[in-house]
Design a protein around this motif. Structure first.
Motif, PDB file in Angstrom:
ATOM      1  N   ASP A 101      -3.676   7.857  53.915  1.00  0.00           N
ATOM      2  CA  ASP A 101      -4.639   6.883  54.432  1.00  0.00           C
ATOM      3  C   ASP A 101      -4.637   5.617  53.581  1.00  0.00           C
ATOM      4  O   ASP A 101      -4.732   4.502  54.103  1.00  0.00           O
ATOM      5  CB  ASP A 101      -6.050   7.472  54.484  1.00  0.00           C
ATOM      6  N   VAL A 102      -4.522   5.782  52.269  1.00  0.00           N
ATOM      7  CA  VAL A 102      -4.486   4.630  51.363  1.00  0.00           C
ATOM      8  C   VAL A 102      -3.253   3.774  51.679  1.00  0.00           C
ATOM      9  O   VAL A 102      -3.351   2.550  51.792  1.00  0.00           O
ATOM     10  CB  VAL A 102      -4.465   5.081  49.883  1.00  0.00           C
ATOM     11  N   GLU A 114      -4.924  -0.130  45.368  1.00  0.00           N
ATOM     12  CA  GLU A 114      -6.243  -0.072  44.745  1.00  0.00           C
ATOM     13  C   GLU A 114      -7.303  -0.690  45.662  1.00  0.00           C
ATOM     14  O   GLU A 114      -8.381  -0.136  45.841  1.00  0.00           O
ATOM     15  CB  GLU A 114      -6.233  -0.781  43.383  1.00  0.00           C
ATOM     16  N   ALA A 115      -6.974  -1.849  46.231  1.00  0.00           N
ATOM     17  CA  ALA A 115      -7.908  -2.508  47.148  1.00  0.00           C
ATOM     18  C   ALA A 115      -8.109  -1.664  48.409  1.00  0.00           C
ATOM     19  O   ALA A 115      -9.232  -1.571  48.930  1.00  0.00           O
ATOM     20  CB  ALA A 115      -7.395  -3.895  47.527  1.00  0.00           C
ATOM     21  N   ALA A 116      -7.038  -1.030  48.870  1.00  0.00           N
ATOM     22  CA  ALA A 116      -7.139  -0.171  50.059  1.00  0.00           C
ATOM     23  C   ALA A 116      -8.038   1.031  49.774  1.00  0.00           C
ATOM     24  O   ALA A 116      -8.876   1.410  50.600  1.00  0.00           O
ATOM     25  CB  ALA A 116      -5.747   0.295  50.486  1.00  0.00           C
ATOM     26  N   ARG A 117      -7.882   1.634  48.590  1.00  0.00           N
ATOM     27  CA  ARG A 117      -8.711   2.797  48.233  1.00  0.00           C
ATOM     28  C   ARG A 117     -10.190   2.394  48.142  1.00  0.00           C
ATOM     29  O   ARG A 117     -11.063   3.101  48.628  1.00  0.00           O
ATOM     30  CB  ARG A 117      -8.246   3.401  46.908  1.00  0.00           C
ATOM     31  N   GLU A 118     -10.462   1.234  47.557  1.00  0.00           N
ATOM     32  CA  GLU A 118     -11.850   0.761  47.459  1.00  0.00           C
ATOM     33  C   GLU A 118     -12.441   0.528  48.856  1.00  0.00           C
ATOM     34  O   GLU A 118     -13.595   0.880  49.112  1.00  0.00           O
ATOM     35  CB  GLU A 118     -11.918  -0.529  46.642  1.00  0.00           C
ATOM     36  N   ALA A 119     -11.639  -0.060  49.734  1.00  0.00           N
ATOM     37  CA  ALA A 119     -12.113  -0.313  51.102  1.00  0.00           C
ATOM     38  C   ALA A 119     -12.363   1.004  51.835  1.00  0.00           C
ATOM     39  O   ALA A 119     -13.343   1.137  52.578  1.00  0.00           O
ATOM     40  CB  ALA A 119     -11.097  -1.161  51.865  1.00  0.00           C
ATOM     41  N   LEU A 120     -11.507   2.003  51.620  1.00  0.00           N
ATOM     42  CA  LEU A 120     -11.700   3.318  52.246  1.00  0.00           C
ATOM     43  C   LEU A 120     -12.964   3.988  51.719  1.00  0.00           C
ATOM     44  O   LEU A 120     -13.702   4.609  52.483  1.00  0.00           O
ATOM     45  CB  LEU A 120     -10.479   4.219  52.007  1.00  0.00           C
ATOM     46  N   GLU A 121     -13.221   3.857  50.429  1.00  0.00           N
ATOM     47  CA  GLU A 121     -14.444   4.437  49.868  1.00  0.00           C
ATOM     48  C   GLU A 121     -15.678   3.776  50.480  1.00  0.00           C
ATOM     49  O   GLU A 121     -16.639   4.447  50.847  1.00  0.00           O
ATOM     50  CB  GLU A 121     -14.450   4.277  48.345  1.00  0.00           C
ATOM     51  N   ALA A 122     -15.633   2.460  50.628  1.00  0.00           N
ATOM     52  CA  ALA A 122     -16.760   1.727  51.208  1.00  0.00           C
ATOM     53  C   ALA A 122     -16.940   2.055  52.691  1.00  0.00           C
ATOM     54  O   ALA A 122     -18.048   1.994  53.220  1.00  0.00           O
ATOM     55  CB  ALA A 122     -16.556   0.226  51.034  1.00  0.00           C
ATOM     56  N   ALA A 123     -15.835   2.439  53.355  1.00  0.00           N
ATOM     57  CA  ALA A 123     -15.869   2.738  54.791  1.00  0.00           C
ATOM     58  C   ALA A 123     -15.991   4.240  55.050  1.00  0.00           C
ATOM     59  O   ALA A 123     -15.685   4.708  56.143  1.00  0.00           O
ATOM     60  CB  ALA A 123     -14.616   2.187  55.466  1.00  0.00           C
TER      61      ALA A 123
END
Length: 135
Positions: A101-102, A114-123
């Motif tokens: 997913d990342v 890293e930015a993708a993982r942060e966005a996934l956590e927020a979503a």
């Protein structure tokens, strides 16, 4: 020929209802088609229509898929707290977000992992929402 080329959409719906055909737009965020060869088709933000004609349900997907290696239920199980013995979770980091997913979010949004993982956590682990938030 049978077609609706010049027909009013409202009239078309009325005729379909008279024939016992029910059409419903589904609010789908992500559609995954798992194929036998392992290259799954992932539709993010696709338009999905469900048609019920005399008890026979048909789904229509409109969108452009991405081919992803094994994108199916592993991601959903990880996000929804799947079984700890599930081999699909082996690729997930400590935050429960699958690496696949990342990679998908990073590729689609054109950002770092890293930015993708942060966005996934927020979503809450929802790739379609994460991609949309990043764009």
């Amino acid at each position: 020929m049978f077609g609706g080329g010049g027909m009013n959409p409202r009239k078309m719906k009325q005729m379909m209802k008279q024939m016992g055909i029910d059409v419903e737009e589904l609010d789908a965020e992500r559609v995954v088609i798992e194929t036998a060869d392992g290259d799954d088709l992932v539709f993010d933000g696709a338009q999905v229509t469900k048609m019920d004609a005399q008890g026979q349900e048909t789904y229509q997907i409109v969108g452009s898929p991405d081919e992803v290696a094994d994108a199916g239920a592993g991601g959903a199980a990880a996000v929804e707290g799947g079984d700890a013995d599930d081999p699909a979770l082996d690729d997930a980091s400590d935050d429960g977000i699958p690496e696949e997913d990342v990679k998908l979010v990073a590729q689609q949004a054109g950002v770092s992992k890293e930015a993708a993982r942060e966005a996934l956590e927020a979503a809450n682990g929802e790739p379609a929402r994460a991609i949309s938030d990043l764009q």
